[in-house]
Scaffold this active site. Structure first.
Site, PDB file in Angstrom:
ATOM      1  N   THR B 138      -1.532 -49.766  -2.192  1.00 51.93           N
ATOM      2  CA  THR B 138      -1.764 -48.508  -2.904  1.00 51.93           C
ATOM      3  C   THR B 138      -0.923 -48.400  -4.170  1.00 51.93           C
ATOM      4  O   THR B 138       0.234 -48.783  -4.178  1.00 51.93           O
ATOM      5  CB  THR B 138      -1.346 -47.326  -2.007  1.00 51.93           C
ATOM      6  OG1 THR B 138      -1.671 -47.649  -0.682  1.00 51.93           O
ATOM      7  CG2 THR B 138      -2.015 -46.058  -2.421  1.00 51.93           C
ATOM      8  N   GLY B 177       5.819 -48.437   3.141  1.00 52.60           N
ATOM      9  CA  GLY B 177       6.989 -48.218   3.983  1.00 52.60           C
ATOM     10  C   GLY B 177       7.922 -49.417   3.898  1.00 52.60           C
ATOM     11  O   GLY B 177       7.482 -50.529   3.588  1.00 52.60           O
ATOM     12  N   GLU B 421      -4.739 -45.335   6.188  1.00 52.73           N
ATOM     13  CA  GLU B 421      -5.767 -46.228   6.747  1.00 52.73           C
ATOM     14  C   GLU B 421      -7.171 -45.685   6.473  1.00 52.73           C
ATOM     15  O   GLU B 421      -8.053 -45.743   7.319  1.00 52.73           O
ATOM     16  CB  GLU B 421      -5.551 -46.438   8.249  1.00 52.73           C
ATOM     17  CG  GLU B 421      -4.230 -47.066   8.624  1.00 52.73           C
ATOM     18  CD  GLU B 421      -3.947 -48.364   7.883  1.00 52.73           C
ATOM     19  OE1 GLU B 421      -4.913 -49.059   7.509  1.00 52.73           O
ATOM     20  OE2 GLU B 421      -2.764 -48.660   7.647  1.00 52.73           O
TER      21      GLU B 421
END
Lengths: 666, 659
Positions: B138, B177, B421
């Site tokens: 992303t 993350g 997701e």
């Protein structure tokens, strides 16, 4: 200068609007003069260096509390310095200072002082009011207990009168009786108005209010017999020290009971109050604030989501073309525009309640309270209806911003956590809906026994007449014109009438089965809540439609008419079952409603940004990187992130403490 | 001792809680393994979550890293392996409050996308934590739409390197993350350019931090993206690359390769690229969505029998709030949904296992159905569960808003699942695309996948139910759902056709129908969930004790859906108004029936108090005492706040003259 720096997409959106945003802002504010004054007060705060501070998102809870206290103290002084005394202007000032967040003096200003004014005797006002006004006394209002909320009679705290010393002895007899939640109680207040069951001459006289000192003046240490503290972290409300309070044989003088109405004489004789209808007034007022807050919070969330949707580009609508603004997707419009319409609808409802309250409370002083029960019943339901809807709407706005909505920099998480407790405080929403239902059933019963009812429930008068006609419900359908707001009001009215009647009949059926009143009520409560919702929905559509005729500017009226139609039709499309089952609309009409909703989305699309600009939120107040007026989202997200506490050192200490040793060992 | 109000609820259970637990776990032996894992984790103080509600973002992050490191030691000690039977319970026992979850994604992407040589090089390093990885897809300005990514990887033939670059601010990698502070390496997705030609998005391994002192490598700008609504423990990060060079071997090249001279070669099926995404989507449903929902139900239902409020009968004690019909109507449908979703999760797992076996045999035909199912159910389950958790939170009155109730953190965490997701609206539209294709195929008499065969056998007609009891027949309600799904799918397909035939461009027609398409996809998923629940209940014949209560839950799940979407079933007269009244009556009756087993039904989820981490939901029901004692541990009550000396004191004393 701003225009040159403005994101090109937003500039284009603004240029394409079909109406003047300021004109609509004036309508929302209640006139051009009010807008001017609001902006003047806004500027006082924004230009004041004393009210500047770091982004609260990066501070710990203790630091946020500290900032809030600092600003609250300054705020009180500056309000007086500037001579701002009108309640609405104080509200503006306060909300700019605290950027729409709660603050530790909320209960002092909003409950402690007003309660003194309304319930204290002149002698008590002399003792407490000026010190409290000068913040020598900071007070809170301690009602809710750990084990007891909306049901006031269940409160356990006792105040036992001791004629020997002419004192009340306050006690928290159980864990469940510990006062829990009052704002400002944890760390800030040195006094509390405590609600307790009064015992005198061996008898319980019910709930009464007492002024209880809780902390030592000078050291701020809790007084002997008082256990007080903060209830710990919550979902939002980081600035607020919601607290607990436990009292062990704590004595206060007889004169500390608020005795304007009920009294305990020195020998312990209890003198009853005259009437308690007056307390309705305060509740109506607070609920009207929540309705306004629903509109306000939802408007903020819509502003952020709609501006961001005009700036954000994603995927592909037409093969080979650049990624379109996400606001061009029908699904995105379907998420956001009904909420935009809802924000406008709620705004007009909030204004209506406030005006009606102002008019009726004028009557209170002249002794005419006849309209109060209806307004009280109506505001209970509207408080629940608008706060539930706004709560869900804020979340939809956040999700409509994709991943970035989840970041604190979007501002929406903060709007949500600050707003969501209003579904619970000042009367839990389901309980509120049932209060409205009680009024509706009462009105229905009156109509059934041949009396006429007035006000917003007057549509019930038509029911008996309809019932003597032999046709099925479906046969008496109103002719609904789906492009006419007034005709849609009729449709909502018919739905409300049908659901109120159904609930009342089901209740009667339960009673006919020889159930107790309470049991029958409980077994019908899901139906009753639905009836209340339908009634509130009708009221909102009605008020929105009525507002249209007041608007003189044709361009503004046109765009508000589109919003009103969208609000009404979208509501039908989400509750088709009610309209179909009652025969108010046919299958074919429902299909048309769906179609018309989609057409309206496309029509409102061109004014969407202008419609949120009209809410006129200053960037500082909006507190959102995604919703910035200039639309320069990405560079500012990066700037914002760099300030994150985790970024303070290039290499986080966890590397030296945990990661490096692990890599060495494995 | 146990709170008597909770104790009495447990005495009247109509079924064996232990047997239901074993069934939910897939057998008593699994229950045993799960409990052993939970016991090992919870008895270790390093994994304690007691203070988490009081911790700052920095403290949460540090704790997550500490736990992540300690977990390696623990697994070694206990003899647990990554593929052992314990592994699926470890993450659950930690409630996900641990670092390095993206490290696992890093490893998995190398397994799936890397060549044997790359696997041999990187996997041992990653397993030994010599490198810590993350997965950077992303970007700040780009999400679900992969083709829109802006990061570039230009092949330099002279040095045999790729030059990775972030050309604009919107091209910064954003959200991964473990990226903000922990990772040393990352898989970066970038547009591949060779000799000026773009070959689309490809994965590259890039080192971002020094293996010596953890400082950022030259050309790398990286950091934490700042506070979020939850996930305080995770260092979601940003990454900017300024002409960073990586060797040619760092492009993951199982499916395509750039040869030394710049020739681009592909191999294998492109469809397989969707397979990892699909498996991740299915894998999050249990741990990140259904379990939080089960926890929320446990907390809210236990609290609702401890909390008493107002009186139902004059002269009696205040009533348990679960005895109010409105409270039952809030909570019990969410409980039924939790069970329905557990069963849907099993359904998806079976589908996935079957598809995987087919893929081994080089048969990719099942992938579109798997993809459509996983998309739709991910969207449905996350959306439904998110609002269900919020309902649980608000059903607990004021105390629900205390972090100590456990509910706010469950909520803020689960709601992220609606976005990650695959954003839910987009996922529903992918399912809808599949449904449209299948509907067309069915209309043309072509074969269609098993889950949608109902589209080929459309039976017009009316619901035959004559009394409210008829609506407790699975055939009756399943058919109603089927009818509604078929109606929405076929009418949307017709609308789409009409628009296209009237000259509207295909993509415009699609956009104009998307609201309807989403509705159709939802109706399909809802129908399959109801049918799957009903079929599972039917197969429970050998377990009569459990079958009865599961049948009630299935009925409730189905009737709640009809009650809440009445218009869908009334439209076109499939249900009459009178029948809808029967549905309502049956639905409300069921609430009272399930009410009796509500506490045993959440007890069967078998959460320990430590895993619930809630003052309101503990097994013994000592709500108020626990809330009071826990609140006193709040740092706001221990540390001396400077606010009094700095602001309050002057305010209370010296400032009077200024007022």
């Amino acid at each position: 200068a701003g225009a040159a720096m403005m994101n090109a997409d937003l500039r284009r959106e603004r240029a394409a609007a079909t109406f003047q945003t300021e004109l609509l802002t004036h309508i929302l504010d209640g006139g051009a003069e009010r807008t001017r004054r609001r902006k003047e007060i806004e500027a006082l705060v924004l230009n004041d260096p004393d009210f500047q501070h770091e982004d609260l998102n990066f501070l710990s809870r203790s630091q946020r509390y500290e900032q809030a206290i600092r600003k609250s103290a300054l705020m009180v002084m500056k309000l007086r310095e500037y001579g701002i005394a009108d309640p609405e202007e104080i509200f503006w000032f306060k909300s700019f200072v605290h950027r729409g967040r709660p603050e530790p003096l909320d209960l002092h200003l909003g409950m402690f002082l007003p309660t003194l004014l309304t319930q204290a005797t002149p002698e008590q006002q002399d003792r407490f009011f000026m010190p409290a006004w000068n913040l020598e006394i900071i007070g809170t209002y301690a009602q809710t207990e750990m084990g007891h909320g909306t049901h006031l009679r269940g409160l356990e705290t006792t105040a036992t009168y001791d004629p020997a010393t002419q004192e009340f002895i306050l006690n928290s007899p159980t864990v469940t009786s510990i006062k829990w939640w009052p704002g400002g109680l944890g760390k800030t207040s040195n006094h509390a108005i405590v609600l307790a069951q009064l015992y005198t001459q061996g008898q319980c006289k019910g709930l009464h209010a007492f002024i209880v000192p809780i902390r030592q003046l000078g050291t701020h240490e809790p007084l002997p017999g008082i256990t007080v503290g903060d209830i710990g972290p919550k979902f939002g409300y980081d600035e607020m020290d919601n607290g607990y309070l436990k009292m062990d044989n704590f004595r206060i003088p007889r004169e500390n009971m608020l005795m304007k109405y009920a009294q305990v004489e020195p020998d312990g004789t209890y003198v009853k109050p005259l009437s308690d209808k007056l307390t309705y007034g305060t509740m109506v007022f607070i609920r009207s604030l929540i309705v306004g807050d629903s509109a306000h919070s939802l408007s903020r969330a819509c502003t952020i989501a709609i501006r961001y949707s005009a700036v954000r580009h994603q995927s592909e609508l037409k093969p080979g073309e650049p990624e379109p603004q996400i606001l061009d997707y029908q699904t995105q419009q379907y998420k956001l525009f009904p909420l935009l319409a809802t924000a406008y609808a709620f705004h007009f409802v909030g204004a209506y309640i406030k005006d009606t309250y102002r008019r009726i409370s004028g009557d209170i002083n002249e002794g005419d309270l006849s309209e109060l029960p209806e307004l009280h019943a109506l505001t209970a339901g509207l408080k629940a209806f608008t706060s539930w809807t706004a709560n869900a709407g804020i979340e939809e706005c956040r999700m409509a911003c994709g991943g970035h909505g989840y970041s604190r920099c979007s501002g929406i998480p903060d709007i949500y956590v600050t707003f969501t407790p209003s579904c619970t405080y000042e009367g839990e929403n389901t309980v509120m809906m049932l209060q409205t239902a009680r009024f509706l059933v009462k009105s229905y019963t009156q109509v059934s026994s041949g009396q006429r009812v007035t006000g917003m429930v007057s549509y019930l008068n038509d029911l008996p007449r309809q019932r003597i006609q032999p046709q099925q419900v479906a046969a008496r359908s109103v002719t609904v014109r789906i492009n006419d707001p007034l005709s849609l009001v009729e449709a909502y009215k018919a739905r409300a009438a049908r659901l109120v009647e159904a609930a009342a009949k089901n209740l009667q059926a339960e009673l006919n089965h020889r159930r107790s009143k309470e049991d029958a009520w409980n077994r019908t409560s899901v139906d009753l809540v639905r009836a209340s919702e339908a009634h509130c929905h009708y009221v909102i559509v009605k008020l929105f439609a009525a507002k249209l005729s007041e608007i003189s500017n044709a361009a503004v009226r046109a765009v508000l008419t589109e919003l009103c139609l969208l609000y009404a039709l979208y509501g039908i499309s989400k509750n088709t079952g009610d309209f179909l089952q009652a025969g108010i609309l046919t299958d074919a009409q429902i299909t048309q409603v769906y179609q018309r909703v989609k057409e309206l989305l496309a029509v409102i699309r061109r004014n969407a940004v202008a419609l949120v600009d009209s809410f006129d939120f200053h960037d500082v107040h909006l507190g959102s990187v995604l919703g910035r007026y200039d639309g320069n989202v990405y560079e500012n997200m990066f700037e914002w992130a760099k300030k994150s506490p985790l970024n303070q050192k290039e290499v986080h200490e966890s590397f030296h403490k945990h990661l490096k040793p692990m890599q060495a060992k494995l | 001792s146990m709170n008597p109000d909770l104790a009495s609820e447990r005495q009247t259970a109509s079924f064996s809680v232990e047997k239901l637990t074993a069934w939910l776990d897939g057998g008593a032996e699994h229950t045993q393994i799960r409990r052993a894992v939970v016991e090992a984790i919870e008895s270790d103080p390093v994994f304690s979550r007691e203070n988490q509600y009081f911790q700052s973002q920095n403290e949460r992050y540090e704790a997550a890293v500490r736990k992540g490191v300690h977990l390696q030691k623990k697994m070694h000690e206990m003899g647990w392996t990554e593929n052992g039977p314990e592994s699926k319970y470890i993450y659950r026992a930690l409630s996900g409050d641990v670092a390095f979850s993206l490290h696992r994604v890093f490893k998995r992407s190398i397994w799936v996308l890397g060549s044997d040589k790359q696997i041999a090089k990187w996997i041992p390093l990653a397993s030994q934590y010599q490198v810590i990885g993350t997965y950077a897809q992303t970007e700040l300005g780009h999400g679900t739409y992969l083709q829109g990514l802006e990061t570039t990887a230009v092949f330099d033939v002279t040095t045999q390197e790729f030059i990775l670059h972030t050309p604009t601010i919107s091209a910064m990698k954003w959200w991964p993350g473990d990226m903000g502070r922990s990772a040393t390496h990352t898989v970066v997705f970038a547009q591949l350019y060779i000799h000026g030609k773009c070959y689309g998005v490809h994965p590259f391994i890039v080192q971002i931090r020094s293996l010596q002192d953890h400082s950022l490598c030259p050309g790398i700008t990286a950091g934490d993206i700042g506070p979020k609504m939850s996930f305080e423990h995770a260092d979601n990060g940003y990454l900017m690359l300024q002409k960073v060079r990586v060797p040619r071997e760092n492009m993951l090249n199982k499916f395509c390769e750039v040869q030394p001279d710049g020739t681009y070669v592909t191999r294998g099926s492109e469809k397989i690229n969707y397979f990892p995404m699909t498996t991740v989507r299915i894998s999050i449903i249990l741990d990140e969505v259904i379990i939080p929902l089960m926890k929320a139900c446990t907390i809210a239902i236990r609290y609702s029998v401890v909390r008493r409020q107002s009186k139902l009968k004059p002269g009696e004690q205040e009533a348990k709030i679960l005895d109010y019909q409105t409270q039952q109507e809030k909570l019990l449908p969410q409980l039924a949904a939790a069970y329905a979703f557990l069963l849907i999760n099993n359904y998806l797992q079976e589908l996935l296992d079957r598809a995987y076996k087919e893929i081994q045999r080089k048969n990719f035909d099942t992938l579109p159905e798997l993809h459509a199912c996983s998309s739709g159910f991910k969207a449905m389950v996350t959306q439904y569960s998110t609002s269900a958790v919020e309902i649980c939170l608000r059903a607990c009155g004021g105390h629900g808003y205390s972090l100590l109730s456990g509910l706010p953190s469950l909520y803020t965490r689960i709601l992220a699942s609606c976005i990650y997701e695959g954003e839910n609206t987009i996922l529903f539209l992918q399912t809808a695309r599949f449904l449209m294709k299948c509907f067309m195929a069915a209309s043309a008499g072509q074969p269609i996948p098993p889950s949608v065969t109902y589209l080929a056998a459309v039976k017009p007609g009316k619901c035959p139910a004559k009394s409210k009891l008829d609506f407790l027949s699975p055939d009756i309600y399943t058919e109603a759902y089927q009818h509604a799904a078929v109606r929405l799918i076929s009418s949307t397909a017709a609308k789409l056709q009409d628009l296209i035939q009237s000259g509207v461009k295909k993509y415009d027609a699609w956009n104009q129908c998307t609201v309807q398409l989403v509705q159709a996809a939802k109706a399909h998923c809802h129908y399959i969930s109801v049918e799957n629940f009903a079929e599972t209940v039917e197969k429970l014949e050998t377990k009569p004790g459990i079958q009865k209560i599961m049948k009630h839950l299935c009925d409730l799940f189905a009737l709640h859906g009809i009650f809440s979407n009445a218009g869908l079933f009334l439209h076109d007269g499939y249900l009459s108004g009178a029948q809808m009244d029967m549905v309502t009556a049956s639905y409300l009756d069921l609430l009272a029936v399930i009410r009796r087993d509500a506490v045993p039904l959440v007890d069967a989820f078998d959460f320990t108090d430590k895993s619930l981490n809630s003052a309101l939901g503990s097994y013994d029901g000592h709500v108020y005492q626990r809330l009071y004692e826990w609140a006193q541990k709040s740092p706001t009550n221990k540390q001396i706040s400077p606010a009094y000396e700095k602001y309050l004191k002057p305010l209370l004393h010296n400032s009077l003259s200024k007022l």
